[in-house]
Structures are given as structure tokens and as C-alpha cells.
Design a protein around this motif. Structure first.
Motif, mmCIF file in Angstrom:
data_model
loop_
_atom_site.group_PDB
_atom_site.id
_atom_site.type_symbol
_atom_site.label_atom_id
_atom_site.label_comp_id
_atom_site.label_asym_id
_atom_site.label_seq_id
_atom_site.Cartn_x
_atom_site.Cartn_y
_atom_site.Cartn_z
ATOM 1 N N MET A 1 -0.227 2.450 10.206
ATOM 2 C CA MET A 1 0.951 2.697 9.402
ATOM 3 C C MET A 1 2.075 1.752 9.826
ATOM 4 N N GLU A 2 2.193 1.521 11.119
ATOM 5 C CA GLU A 2 3.231 0.610 11.588
ATOM 6 C C GLU A 2 2.968 -0.821 11.105
ATOM 7 N N TYR A 3 1.706 -1.186 10.984
ATOM 8 C CA TYR A 3 1.349 -2.500 10.444
ATOM 9 C C TYR A 3 1.822 -2.621 8.998
ATOM 10 N N ALA A 4 1.639 -1.578 8.210
ATOM 11 C CA ALA A 4 2.096 -1.587 6.814
ATOM 12 C C ALA A 4 3.616 -1.714 6.744
ATOM 13 N N ILE A 5 4.327 -1.076 7.653
ATOM 14 C CA ILE A 5 5.792 -1.197 7.711
ATOM 15 C C ILE A 5 6.173 -2.649 8.012
ATOM 16 N N ALA A 6 5.474 -3.284 8.945
ATOM 17 C CA ALA A 6 5.758 -4.681 9.273
ATOM 18 C C ALA A 6 5.554 -5.578 8.055
ATOM 19 N N VAL A 7 4.537 -5.310 7.264
ATOM 20 C CA VAL A 7 4.288 -6.096 6.056
ATOM 21 C C VAL A 7 5.388 -5.854 5.021
ATOM 22 N N LEU A 8 5.872 -4.622 4.913
ATOM 23 C CA LEU A 8 6.975 -4.334 4.000
ATOM 24 C C LEU A 8 8.235 -5.098 4.411
ATOM 25 N N ASN A 16 6.966 -13.907 -0.755
ATOM 26 C CA ASN A 16 5.587 -13.447 -0.928
ATOM 27 C C ASN A 16 5.563 -12.045 -1.494
ATOM 28 N N ASP A 17 4.516 -11.745 -2.244
ATOM 29 C CA ASP A 17 4.406 -10.426 -2.864
ATOM 30 C C ASP A 17 3.335 -9.598 -2.165
ATOM 31 N N PHE A 18 3.771 -8.601 -1.422
ATOM 32 C CA PHE A 18 2.860 -7.677 -0.765
ATOM 33 C C PHE A 18 3.059 -6.269 -1.327
ATOM 34 N N SER A 19 3.473 -6.180 -2.581
ATOM 35 C CA SER A 19 3.766 -4.878 -3.155
ATOM 36 C C SER A 19 2.532 -3.985 -3.113
ATOM 37 N N PHE A 20 2.773 -2.777 -2.718
ATOM 38 C CA PHE A 20 1.741 -1.743 -2.618
ATOM 39 C C PHE A 20 0.602 -2.173 -1.706
ATOM 40 N N PHE A 21 0.979 -2.772 -0.575
ATOM 41 C CA PHE A 21 0.030 -3.178 0.452
ATOM 42 C C PHE A 21 -0.669 -1.940 1.009
ATOM 43 N N LEU A 22 -1.968 -1.987 1.110
ATOM 44 C CA LEU A 22 -2.789 -0.877 1.599
ATOM 45 C C LEU A 22 -2.532 0.407 0.799
ATOM 46 N N GLU A 24 -4.201 2.370 -1.337
ATOM 47 C CA GLU A 24 -5.129 3.506 -1.292
ATOM 48 C C GLU A 24 -5.178 4.150 0.084
ATOM 49 N N LEU A 25 -5.110 3.346 1.144
ATOM 50 C CA LEU A 25 -5.132 3.892 2.493
ATOM 51 C C LEU A 25 -3.891 4.744 2.770
ATOM 52 N N ILE A 26 -2.725 4.241 2.403
ATOM 53 C CA ILE A 26 -1.477 4.988 2.621
ATOM 54 C C ILE A 26 -1.512 6.305 1.851
ATOM 55 N N ARG A 27 -1.969 6.254 0.603
ATOM 56 C CA ARG A 27 -2.076 7.480 -0.199
ATOM 57 C C ARG A 27 -3.038 8.472 0.456
ATOM 58 N N GLU A 28 -4.161 7.992 0.924
ATOM 59 C CA GLU A 28 -5.152 8.854 1.580
ATOM 60 C C GLU A 28 -4.560 9.516 2.818
ATOM 61 N N LEU A 29 -3.856 8.733 3.631
ATOM 62 C CA LEU A 29 -3.249 9.274 4.851
ATOM 63 C C LEU A 29 -2.270 10.402 4.544
ATOM 64 N N PHE A 30 -1.348 10.145 3.617
ATOM 65 C CA PHE A 30 -0.307 11.132 3.337
ATOM 66 C C PHE A 30 -0.821 12.338 2.554
ATOM 67 N N LEU A 31 -1.811 12.131 1.712
ATOM 68 C CA LEU A 31 -2.290 13.240 0.881
ATOM 69 C C LEU A 31 -3.337 14.108 1.565
ATOM 70 N N HIS A 32 -4.091 13.561 2.552
ATOM 71 C CA HIS A 32 -5.233 14.309 3.062
ATOM 72 C C HIS A 32 -5.307 14.477 4.575
ATOM 73 N N TYR A 33 -4.599 13.664 5.333
ATOM 74 C CA TYR A 33 -4.704 13.769 6.782
ATOM 75 C C TYR A 33 -3.661 14.730 7.342
ATOM 76 N N GLU A 34 -3.932 15.208 8.546
ATOM 77 C CA GLU A 34 -3.019 16.145 9.193
ATOM 78 C C GLU A 34 -1.675 15.458 9.465
ATOM 79 N N PRO A 35 -0.566 16.102 9.115
ATOM 80 C CA PRO A 35 0.758 15.508 9.338
ATOM 81 C C PRO A 35 0.993 15.182 10.811
ATOM 82 N N SER A 36 1.670 14.079 11.057
ATOM 83 C CA SER A 36 1.971 13.656 12.424
ATOM 84 C C SER A 36 3.422 13.180 12.509
#
Length: 101
Positions: A1-8, A16-22, A24-36
Motif C-alpha cells: 500500500m505504501e508503494y501505491a502511495i509513492a506512485v500517487l 506521467n499517468d499512473f491513474s488508478f495504479f494497482l 484491482e489490488l487496492i479494491r481487494e484489500l479495502f473490500l475484503h481484507y481485515e482492517p489494519s
């Protein structure tokens, strides 16, 4: 997740256009994984990855309530609900340079 923040951050500083980088992964993390703590810390940066109803569900899941979300993240930037853009296509940026010799 921190890597995605660095890309943002890189996207914000370059043309450069990195819009909506990762996307599906970000959506999967927030929608299905245990909150941290990491999810709570960076949640607002990924608001544009979700529709409004989905993001409300994520806030409830990760923070417990909207009050906790706003209480815990008041120093983080937020995307206004009125200015959301759900187009996942590439963005066009206008860039100008001033050359100084």
C-alpha cells in the motif's frame, strides 16, 4: 500500500499517468481484507478507486463509523464527493514550461 502511495506522489509531481495504479489490488484489500492501521492511515488517498456507496461501506468497515474516519484523518487530503470522477480511462494533462536562460 505504501508503494501505491509513492506512485500517487510521483504522478502528482510528473506528467506521467499512473491513474488508478494497482486498481484491482487496492479494491481487494479495502473490500475484503481485515482492517489494519495501514488501511486507516491511507484510506482517504484511495477514495477515488470506489463508488460513493462502496467507500461508505469501507469507512464503516475500517473505522467503525464516519465520525471516527473524520476524527482520525483530519490532516489527510480528501476528494470532495461533488468532484469525483469515476472515469478510469487515461487523463489528459496540460503542461507548460517557462525556460529561463
Amino acid at each position: 500500500m505504501e508503494y501505491a502511495i509513492a506512485v500517487l506522489v510521483r504522478e502528482a509531481l510528473t506528467t506521467n499517468d499512473f491513474s488508478f495504479f494497482l486498481y484491482e489490488l487496492i479494491r481487494e484489500l479495502f473490500l475484503h481484507y481485515e482492517p489494519s492501521d495501514t488501511m486507516r492511515k491511507f484510506c482517504s488517498f484511495f477514495e477515488r478507486y470506489f463508488e460513493e456507496k462502496e467507500f461508505d461501506t469501507i469507512i464503516s468497515r475500517v473505522f467503525g463509523s464516519k465520525n471516527e474516519y473524520f476524527k482520525n484523518g483530519t490532516d489527510q487530503p480528501r476528494v470532495s464527493g461533488k468532484s469525483r470522477n469515476w472515469d478510469i480511462g487515461p487523463r489528459v494533462r496540460q503542461v507548460s514550461f517557462d525556460l529561463v536562460f
